[in-house]
Write a protein that holds these residues in place. Structure first.
Motif, PDB file in Angstrom:
ATOM      1  N   ILE A 202      21.153   5.556  76.054  1.00 37.18           N
ATOM      2  CA  ILE A 202      19.692   5.542  76.028  1.00 37.18           C
ATOM      3  C   ILE A 202      19.182   4.971  77.346  1.00 37.18           C
ATOM      4  O   ILE A 202      19.665   3.937  77.814  1.00 37.18           O
ATOM      5  CB  ILE A 202      19.174   4.701  74.846  1.00 37.18           C
ATOM      6  CG1 ILE A 202      19.689   5.271  73.526  1.00 37.18           C
ATOM      7  CG2 ILE A 202      17.654   4.645  74.852  1.00 37.18           C
ATOM      8  CD1 ILE A 202      19.339   4.417  72.324  1.00 37.18           C
ATOM      9  N   GLU A 203      18.191   5.640  77.935  1.00 38.40           N
ATOM     10  CA  GLU A 203      17.596   5.106  79.159  1.00 38.40           C
ATOM     11  C   GLU A 203      16.772   3.869  78.823  1.00 38.40           C
ATOM     12  O   GLU A 203      15.900   3.902  77.951  1.00 38.40           O
ATOM     13  CB  GLU A 203      16.721   6.148  79.848  1.00 38.40           C
ATOM     14  CG  GLU A 203      16.136   5.644  81.159  1.00 38.40           C
ATOM     15  CD  GLU A 203      15.265   6.670  81.848  1.00 38.40           C
ATOM     16  OE1 GLU A 203      14.056   6.721  81.536  1.00 38.40           O
ATOM     17  OE2 GLU A 203      15.802   7.433  82.688  1.00 38.40           O
ATOM     18  N   THR A 204      17.061   2.794  79.530  1.00 42.25           N
ATOM     19  CA  THR A 204      16.388   1.517  79.300  1.00 42.25           C
ATOM     20  C   THR A 204      15.760   1.040  80.596  1.00 42.25           C
ATOM     21  O   THR A 204      16.388   1.128  81.667  1.00 42.25           O
ATOM     22  CB  THR A 204      17.380   0.456  78.794  1.00 42.25           C
ATOM     23  OG1 THR A 204      18.006   0.922  77.600  1.00 42.25           O
ATOM     24  CG2 THR A 204      16.673  -0.855  78.500  1.00 42.25           C
ATOM     25  N   ILE A 205      14.550   0.543  80.515  1.00 39.30           N
ATOM     26  CA  ILE A 205      13.863   0.002  81.688  1.00 39.30           C
ATOM     27  C   ILE A 205      13.544  -1.460  81.429  1.00 39.30           C
ATOM     28  O   ILE A 205      12.868  -1.796  80.454  1.00 39.30           O
ATOM     29  CB  ILE A 205      12.581   0.794  82.000  1.00 39.30           C
ATOM     30  CG1 ILE A 205      12.926   2.237  82.372  1.00 39.30           C
ATOM     31  CG2 ILE A 205      11.813   0.122  83.149  1.00 39.30           C
ATOM     32  CD1 ILE A 205      11.720   3.106  82.643  1.00 39.30           C
ATOM     33  N   ASP A 206      14.067  -2.327  82.289  1.00 35.09           N
ATOM     34  CA  ASP A 206      13.844  -3.765  82.188  1.00 35.09           C
ATOM     35  C   ASP A 206      13.195  -4.261  83.471  1.00 35.09           C
ATOM     36  O   ASP A 206      13.569  -3.826  84.570  1.00 35.09           O
ATOM     37  CB  ASP A 206      15.157  -4.512  81.960  1.00 35.09           C
ATOM     38  CG  ASP A 206      15.735  -4.267  80.574  1.00 35.09           C
ATOM     39  OD1 ASP A 206      15.001  -4.467  79.597  1.00 35.09           O
ATOM     40  OD2 ASP A 206      16.917  -3.891  80.488  1.00 35.09           O
ATOM     41  N   VAL A 207      12.246  -5.158  83.325  1.00 35.65           N
ATOM     42  CA  VAL A 207      11.595  -5.794  84.470  1.00 35.65           C
ATOM     43  C   VAL A 207      11.931  -7.283  84.410  1.00 35.65           C
ATOM     44  O   VAL A 207      11.467  -7.988  83.511  1.00 35.65           O
ATOM     45  CB  VAL A 207      10.071  -5.569  84.454  1.00 35.65           C
ATOM     46  CG1 VAL A 207       9.428  -6.253  85.659  1.00 35.65           C
ATOM     47  CG2 VAL A 207       9.748  -4.077  84.457  1.00 35.65           C
ATOM     48  N   TRP A 208      12.746  -7.732  85.343  1.00 39.68           N
ATOM     49  CA  TRP A 208      13.234  -9.104  85.331  1.00 39.68           C
ATOM     50  C   TRP A 208      12.755  -9.827  86.585  1.00 39.68           C
ATOM     51  O   TRP A 208      12.716  -9.259  87.677  1.00 39.68           O
ATOM     52  CB  TRP A 208      14.760  -9.143  85.294  1.00 39.68           C
ATOM     53  CG  TRP A 208      15.352  -8.758  83.963  1.00 39.68           C
ATOM     54  CD1 TRP A 208      14.703  -8.213  82.895  1.00 39.68           C
ATOM     55  CD2 TRP A 208      16.718  -8.898  83.575  1.00 39.68           C
ATOM     56  NE1 TRP A 208      15.575  -7.995  81.860  1.00 39.68           N
ATOM     57  CE2 TRP A 208      16.822  -8.416  82.255  1.00 39.68           C
ATOM     58  CE3 TRP A 208      17.858  -9.372  84.208  1.00 39.68           C
ATOM     59  CZ2 TRP A 208      18.031  -8.400  81.561  1.00 39.68           C
ATOM     60  CZ3 TRP A 208      19.062  -9.356  83.521  1.00 39.68           C
ATOM     61  CH2 TRP A 208      19.146  -8.885  82.201  1.00 39.68           C
TER      62      TRP A 208
END
Length: 229
Positions: A202-208
């Motif tokens: 699954i494509e996951t987008i995280d902003v850290w």
């Protein structure tokens, strides 16, 4: 003198003349200079010392120092505000290198995710600040109480980019956006799959957001905020 001896003497004399003529020509050719064969670059003669070209009179010492510094590796394009923030961090901390930071952030992203999936609180403690660690630890405790385990895998990190950067009161913060493919599986106490599949990533987008005091002797950055893109 027998005819056989005469014949052998004639043969020996003939061979001697042939050998002399060959060696003589070879010696003569060896004495002739071969143009261009031993000349150094730009006509420099063999054995002559190589002297570096002197600097131009109009070239300042600080310009030469900058020219001698290794070029930093290219980083992904970022908005002007982010470029200014990265420049501020570089001015506050001369050891900072944006490309090296990006490589380290990718590694940290993988390490933190895998530590959370495994429930490794000790690893998370080293990589996260107090608030982020508390959130991860609470989620791990809830998972243990439910008798569930995660069998997640980070397949690949497709893209990593800067979204914010800057220094405030001696503390640097950099925000990155990670786009990754993750195969996520949740198992119950019996090991049965209750959610997800390892066959479908699954494509996951995280902003850290990572932070660090610029005057700290510890070069490590810590994760201080997480969000979804």
């Amino acid at each position: 003198m027998t005819p056989e001896i005469v014949i052998l003497a004639m043969i020996a004399a003939f061979l001697g003349l042939r050998l002399y003529s060959v060696l003589g020509r070879r010696a003569e050719h060896e004495e002739e200079p071969i143009q261009g064969r031993f000349e150094g670059r730009q006509g420099q003669k063999p054995g002559a010392p190589r002297v570096s070209a002197p600097p131009r009179p109009d070239q300042r010492s600080d310009d030469r120092a900058r020219a001698e510094q290794p070029r930093q590796r290219a980083i992904p394009l970022a908005p002007p505000s982010v470029e200014r923030g990265l420049a501020e961090i570089s001015q506050a901390d001369r050891r900072f290198d944006a490309a090296a930071f990006l490589d380290g952030a990718r590694s940290a992203y993988r390490m933190i995710l895998e530590a959370f999936w495994k429930g490794d609180k000790a690893e998370l403690r080293q990589l996260c600040d107090d608030d982020v660690y508390a959130g991860f630890a609470a989620a791990i405790d809830a998972r243990i109480e439910a008798g569930e385990t995660l069998d997640n895998r980070l397949i690949r990190i497709e893209e990593t980019g800067f979204t914010a950067a800057g220094v405030e009161n001696g503390y640097a913060r950099i925000t990155l956006r990670f786009r990754a493919d993750i195969a996520a599986v949740t198992r119950n106490a019996e090991g049965q799959v209750v959610a997800g599949s390892l066959d479908d990533a699954i494509e996951t987008i995280d902003v850290w957001t990572f932070g660090r005091a610029v005057n700290s002797p510890d070069p490590d950055w810590v994760l201080e905020e997480t969000d979804e893109g």
